[in-house]
Design a protein around this motif. Structure first.
Motif, mmCIF file in Angstrom:
data_model
loop_
_atom_site.group_PDB
_atom_site.id
_atom_site.type_symbol
_atom_site.label_atom_id
_atom_site.label_comp_id
_atom_site.label_asym_id
_atom_site.label_seq_id
_atom_site.Cartn_x
_atom_site.Cartn_y
_atom_site.Cartn_z
ATOM 1 N N GLY A 132 0.729 -1.307 -0.224
ATOM 2 C CA GLY A 132 0.028 0.121 -0.010
ATOM 3 C C GLY A 132 0.688 1.346 -0.098
ATOM 4 O O GLY A 132 0.147 2.242 -0.162
ATOM 5 N N SER A 133 2.034 1.299 0.255
ATOM 6 C CA SER A 133 3.104 2.391 0.157
ATOM 7 C C SER A 133 3.472 2.577 -1.334
ATOM 8 O O SER A 133 3.218 1.957 -2.221
ATOM 9 C CB SER A 133 4.306 2.145 0.907
ATOM 10 N N PRO A 134 3.822 4.079 -1.470
ATOM 11 C CA PRO A 134 4.039 4.546 -2.923
ATOM 12 C C PRO A 134 5.575 3.769 -3.202
ATOM 13 O O PRO A 134 6.488 3.676 -2.252
ATOM 14 C CB PRO A 134 4.062 5.890 -2.813
ATOM 15 N N LEU A 135 5.839 3.928 -4.633
ATOM 16 C CA LEU A 135 7.454 3.541 -4.957
ATOM 17 C C LEU A 135 7.817 4.531 -5.892
ATOM 18 O O LEU A 135 7.232 5.234 -6.686
ATOM 19 C CB LEU A 135 7.369 2.264 -5.634
ATOM 20 N N SER A 136 9.057 4.776 -5.845
ATOM 21 C CA SER A 136 9.667 5.611 -6.630
ATOM 22 C C SER A 136 11.144 5.183 -7.049
ATOM 23 O O SER A 136 12.006 5.017 -6.264
ATOM 24 C CB SER A 136 9.593 7.185 -6.595
ATOM 25 N N LEU A 137 11.166 4.405 -8.268
ATOM 26 C CA LEU A 137 12.819 4.030 -8.351
ATOM 27 C C LEU A 137 13.287 5.090 -9.551
ATOM 28 O O LEU A 137 12.375 5.177 -10.570
ATOM 29 C CB LEU A 137 12.743 2.597 -9.075
ATOM 30 N N GLU A 138 14.520 5.566 -9.661
ATOM 31 C CA GLU A 138 15.176 6.309 -10.284
ATOM 32 C C GLU A 138 16.307 5.924 -11.282
ATOM 33 O O GLU A 138 17.049 5.084 -10.529
ATOM 34 C CB GLU A 138 15.463 7.698 -9.600
#
Lengths: 114, 111
Positions: free
Chosen positions: A16-22
């Protein structure tokens, strides 16, 4: 010389948490950019690819999205992670426009969703 | 869906022996590529063979392509413990030219 940076190397996130991979590429311009996912014991599944800024093609329906805000920056995101999003995520770039040629991969992000 | 399928799934050999890995695919291709992946790392490109080529060499690597049988083989001669890794074949097909990877072969080279 060209280099590709991908971070973080490992990530543990609750459901349920957000994700951001760069992912960023240096030393080249106008690269084709790719996000792959590798499940344990399986091959690589192409998730997204981009041939230019703001141009994103999605390969499979899923809980993830991708964006390319700059020529050499590719971001993989999710608003709410699922258990099934766990896996090894790989960013890659290729030099040829319109044809894949060979891929250059980042070092990967191991994502565990708990 | 998987285009390339490698065979065997796992291979264990003694240092100094040759390692042969095979890949079969289903549709016509523009080229076929082999990649290597060390555990927990990204993939590294090894060699690319185009559809109009039959054999290619790079150091201790030899790749063959048989388009009539839709198959390729990767031969690593005089293997070393450092060759221990997973090896993937990938095919590029069609106008979109995206790569499709197989599930990989786990190679273990015993010192």
């Amino acid at each position: 010389s060209q280099t590709i940076h991908q971070w973080p190397a490992t990530l543990v996130q609750p459901v349920g948490s957000p994700l951001s991979l760069e992912c960023t590429v240096e030393g080249t311009s106008n690269p084709n950019l790719y996000w792959y996912r590798q499940a344990a014991g399986r091959g690589l599944q192409l998730l997204f690819y981009s041939v230019g800024i703001g141009q994103i093609s999605s390969e499979v329906p899923q809980n993830l999205s991708a964006s390319r805000p700059q020529d050499r920056q590719f971001i993989l995101s999710s608003k709410k992670l699922l258990l099934s999003d766990s896996g090894f995520y790989l960013c890659a770039w290729s030099r040829l426009s319109g044809a894949t040629g060979k891929l250059f991969f980042g070092s990967g992000t191991q994502l565990s969703v708990l | 869906s998987q285009q390339g399928e490698e065979d065997p799934q796992a291979l264990s050999i003694q240092e100094g022996e040759n390692a042969t890995m095979n890949c079969s695919y289903k549709t016509s291709i523009n080229n076929l590529q082999w990649y290597r992946q060390n555990s927990g790392r990204g993939l590294v490109h090894l060699i690319l063979i185009r559809s109009n080529e039959r054999e290619k060499h790079s150091g201790r690597l030899r790749v063959t392509l048989d388009t009539s049988k839709k198959s390729s083989s990767l031969l690593i001669t005089a293997s070393r413990a450092a060759d221990t890794a997973s090896y993937f074949c990938a095919t590029e097909s069609g106008a979109n030219s995206k790569l499709t990877f197989g599930k990989g072969i786990t190679l273990s080279v015993r010192p």
